[in-house]
Write a protein that holds these residues in place. Sequence first.
Motif, PDB file in Angstrom:
ATOM      1  N   GLU A   1     -13.595 -13.102  20.170  1.00 28.45           N
ATOM      2  CA  GLU A   1     -14.750 -12.429  19.586  1.00 28.45           C
ATOM      3  C   GLU A   1     -15.776 -13.432  19.089  1.00 28.45           C
ATOM      4  OE1 GLU A   1     -11.376  -9.881  19.921  1.00 28.45           O
ATOM      5  OE2 GLU A   1     -11.556 -11.758  18.790  1.00 28.45           O
ATOM      6  N   ASP A   2     -15.288 -14.482  18.423  1.00 27.92           N
ATOM      7  CA  ASP A   2     -16.194 -15.536  17.952  1.00 27.92           C
ATOM      8  C   ASP A   2     -16.844 -16.258  19.129  1.00 27.92           C
ATOM      9  OD1 ASP A   2     -15.870 -15.044  15.280  1.00 27.92           O
ATOM     10  OD2 ASP A   2     -14.398 -16.639  14.943  1.00 27.92           O
ATOM     11  N   ALA A   3     -16.044 -16.548  20.146  1.00 33.52           N
ATOM     12  CA  ALA A   3     -16.570 -17.247  21.318  1.00 33.52           C
ATOM     13  C   ALA A   3     -17.667 -16.432  21.985  1.00 33.52           C
ATOM     14  CB  ALA A   3     -15.445 -17.534  22.305  1.00 33.52           C
ATOM     15  N   LEU A   4     -17.426 -15.143  22.164  1.00 37.86           N
ATOM     16  CA  LEU A   4     -18.412 -14.288  22.814  1.00 37.86           C
ATOM     17  C   LEU A   4     -19.686 -14.201  21.988  1.00 37.86           C
ATOM     18  CD1 LEU A   4     -19.084 -12.412  25.160  1.00 37.86           C
ATOM     19  CD2 LEU A   4     -18.089 -10.521  23.852  1.00 37.86           C
ATOM     20  N   MET A   5     -19.535 -14.064  20.673  1.00 38.64           N
ATOM     21  CA  MET A   5     -20.699 -13.996  19.797  1.00 38.64           C
ATOM     22  C   MET A   5     -21.539 -15.265  19.908  1.00 38.64           C
ATOM     23  SD  MET A   5     -21.787 -15.327  16.615  1.00 38.64           S
ATOM     24  CE  MET A   5     -20.266 -15.739  15.741  1.00 38.64           C
ATOM     25  N   GLN A   6     -20.869 -16.411  19.931  1.00 38.77           N
ATOM     26  CA  GLN A   6     -21.586 -17.675  20.017  1.00 38.77           C
ATOM     27  C   GLN A   6     -22.249 -17.842  21.384  1.00 38.77           C
ATOM     28  OE1 GLN A   6     -19.376 -21.134  18.569  1.00 38.77           O
ATOM     29  NE2 GLN A   6     -18.059 -19.787  17.373  1.00 38.77           N
ATOM     30  N   MET A   7     -21.556 -17.452  22.431  1.00 36.09           N
ATOM     31  CA  MET A   7     -22.101 -17.597  23.784  1.00 36.09           C
ATOM     32  C   MET A   7     -23.293 -16.676  23.999  1.00 36.09           C
ATOM     33  SD  MET A   7     -18.344 -17.917  25.540  1.00 36.09           S
ATOM     34  CE  MET A   7     -18.691 -18.129  27.274  1.00 36.09           C
ATOM     35  N   GLN A   8     -23.241 -15.506  23.401  1.00 36.82           N
ATOM     36  CA  GLN A   8     -24.367 -14.584  23.499  1.00 36.82           C
ATOM     37  C   GLN A   8     -25.533 -15.002  22.608  1.00 36.82           C
ATOM     38  OE1 GLN A   8     -22.400 -10.845  22.607  1.00 36.82           O
ATOM     39  NE2 GLN A   8     -22.096 -10.394  24.782  1.00 36.82           N
ATOM     40  N   GLY A   9     -25.286 -15.982  21.731  1.00 37.71           N
ATOM     41  CA  GLY A   9     -26.342 -16.494  20.863  1.00 37.71           C
ATOM     42  C   GLY A   9     -27.176 -17.580  21.502  1.00 37.71           C
ATOM     43  N   SER A  10     -27.003 -17.781  22.808  1.00 39.31           N
ATOM     44  CA  SER A  10     -27.801 -18.754  23.547  1.00 39.31           C
ATOM     45  C   SER A  10     -28.076 -18.206  24.944  1.00 39.31           C
ATOM     46  CB  SER A  10     -27.086 -20.107  23.633  1.00 39.31           C
ATOM     47  OG  SER A  10     -25.829 -19.966  24.269  1.00 39.31           O
ATOM     48  N   ILE A  11     -28.980 -18.859  25.655  1.00 41.69           N
ATOM     49  CA  ILE A  11     -29.382 -18.391  26.987  1.00 41.69           C
ATOM     50  C   ILE A  11     -28.950 -19.419  28.027  1.00 41.69           C
ATOM     51  CG2 ILE A  11     -31.318 -17.703  28.437  1.00 41.69           C
ATOM     52  CD1 ILE A  11     -32.850 -17.069  25.827  1.00 41.69           C
ATOM     53  N   TRP A  12     -28.105 -18.981  28.969  1.00 36.24           N
ATOM     54  CA  TRP A  12     -27.610 -19.851  30.038  1.00 36.24           C
ATOM     55  C   TRP A  12     -28.445 -19.604  31.287  1.00 36.24           C
ATOM     56  CZ3 TRP A  12     -21.587 -20.453  30.148  1.00 36.24           C
ATOM     57  CH2 TRP A  12     -21.098 -20.564  28.838  1.00 36.24           C
ATOM     58  N   LYS A  13     -28.941 -20.655  31.884  1.00 34.06           N
ATOM     59  CA  LYS A  13     -29.785 -20.553  33.072  1.00 34.06           C
ATOM     60  C   LYS A  13     -29.027 -21.025  34.311  1.00 34.06           C
ATOM     61  CE  LYS A  13     -33.536 -19.015  31.091  1.00 34.06           C
ATOM     62  NZ  LYS A  13     -34.104 -17.689  31.449  1.00 34.06           N
ATOM     63  N   THR A  14     -29.301 -20.393  35.436  1.00 35.60           N
ATOM     64  CA  THR A  14     -28.747 -20.841  36.715  1.00 35.60           C
ATOM     65  C   THR A  14     -29.502 -22.103  37.158  1.00 35.60           C
ATOM     66  OG1 THR A  14     -30.298 -19.579  38.067  1.00 35.60           O
ATOM     67  CG2 THR A  14     -28.281 -18.442  37.350  1.00 35.60           C
ATOM     68  N   PRO A  15     -28.921 -22.892  38.062  1.00 36.44           N
ATOM     69  CA  PRO A  15     -29.654 -24.067  38.563  1.00 36.44           C
ATOM     70  C   PRO A  15     -30.975 -23.691  39.220  1.00 36.44           C
ATOM     71  CG  PRO A  15     -27.640 -23.710  39.822  1.00 36.44           C
ATOM     72  CD  PRO A  15     -27.562 -22.826  38.615  1.00 36.44           C
TER      73      PRO A  15
END
Length: 346
Positions: free
Chosen positions: A271-285
């Motif tokens: 749950e913590d991991a998902l919250m943190q990962m959703q707190g940033s924006i990951w871009k494709t190459p």
Amino acid sequence: MKKQWKRGFVLLLVLLLAFSMVGCSGDGDDEALPEVINIGVLRVPNDQTLAIAEGLLDDHFGEMGIECKYIIFDSGVEANQALASGSIDFASMGNTNAIVSLARDLDVEMIWIHEILGDIEALAVKNDSGIEKVEDLAGERIATPFASTAHYILLNTLKLAGIENDVELLDMQTAEIVAAWERGDIKAAYTWQPSLGVLLQTGFPLVTSQDMAEKGFITANVVVGRKGFTEKYPELTAGMLMNLAKAGDIYRADAQEGARIVAEELEITPEDALMQMQGSIWKTPQELLGEDYFGTTGNPGHFAVIMKDTADFLEEQESIDQAPDQEAFNTYVNPKYIEMAVEMMD
């Protein structure tokens, strides 16, 4: 005559073999693959952590007989020290520390963006502190790791509120911030996950990096590579980025599964991991090669402009002696290896 011809032919073969051996000894060392790749990492829930947990980098380079060594840094300051000494080949850090790398004339280049920072970084304030808005921080002590993305956003937050000269800033690493918070030495700190999560157990976010990104102050975690490695081994460099992109695809395809993998690696809850990962924006190459980010070879993207604007601010705050010019950033933010990674994936 036949014997003389045979002796001459044998002599010619011996000479040709000797010359070929000399040629090989001259070029072989330059082309030989390294035995080890030293990678500086931040223990945050991003594509690199996911790639390491899934063994993507170890498998990719292991097939070539190359070992991956992961060196954990708490901040980009430590990573830059290692880059300066030549003891690591790649390092993850905030883009502000990547600016410091260029300003210090380290022989490195920026080659990837892990994530655009949002709610994963924030200005945490203690509950019942009486602080309800940024202006209430006047007269307070605020901790943050200096020369970091958190430091940059904090300085701009205070400047917008007109209280940049009315607070005391404390330079602390993330573990030190948590300890100072728990002792009651500070009521406010700008930091990132997972230390931010500890602070928010008894506090609340007053301002997040997402809030400031909407005002034009964009920060990111990036990868810089030592040119002594990237220029000598461009295919290996691109191969690493290809596997970071594959890790990103795992998260984009199934966020819950990506969070589970990262949680196990970082020893936190899914749950913590998902919250943190959703707190940033990951871009494709492919997105990183767009005009908003790296652009393409010969056509620099807007992120080089963001880096220059950030550098000018850091110079104004005396965090760096002199901001590099725009042309330096246009070269520094290098899309070459992302382009190669995309070709490898096609």
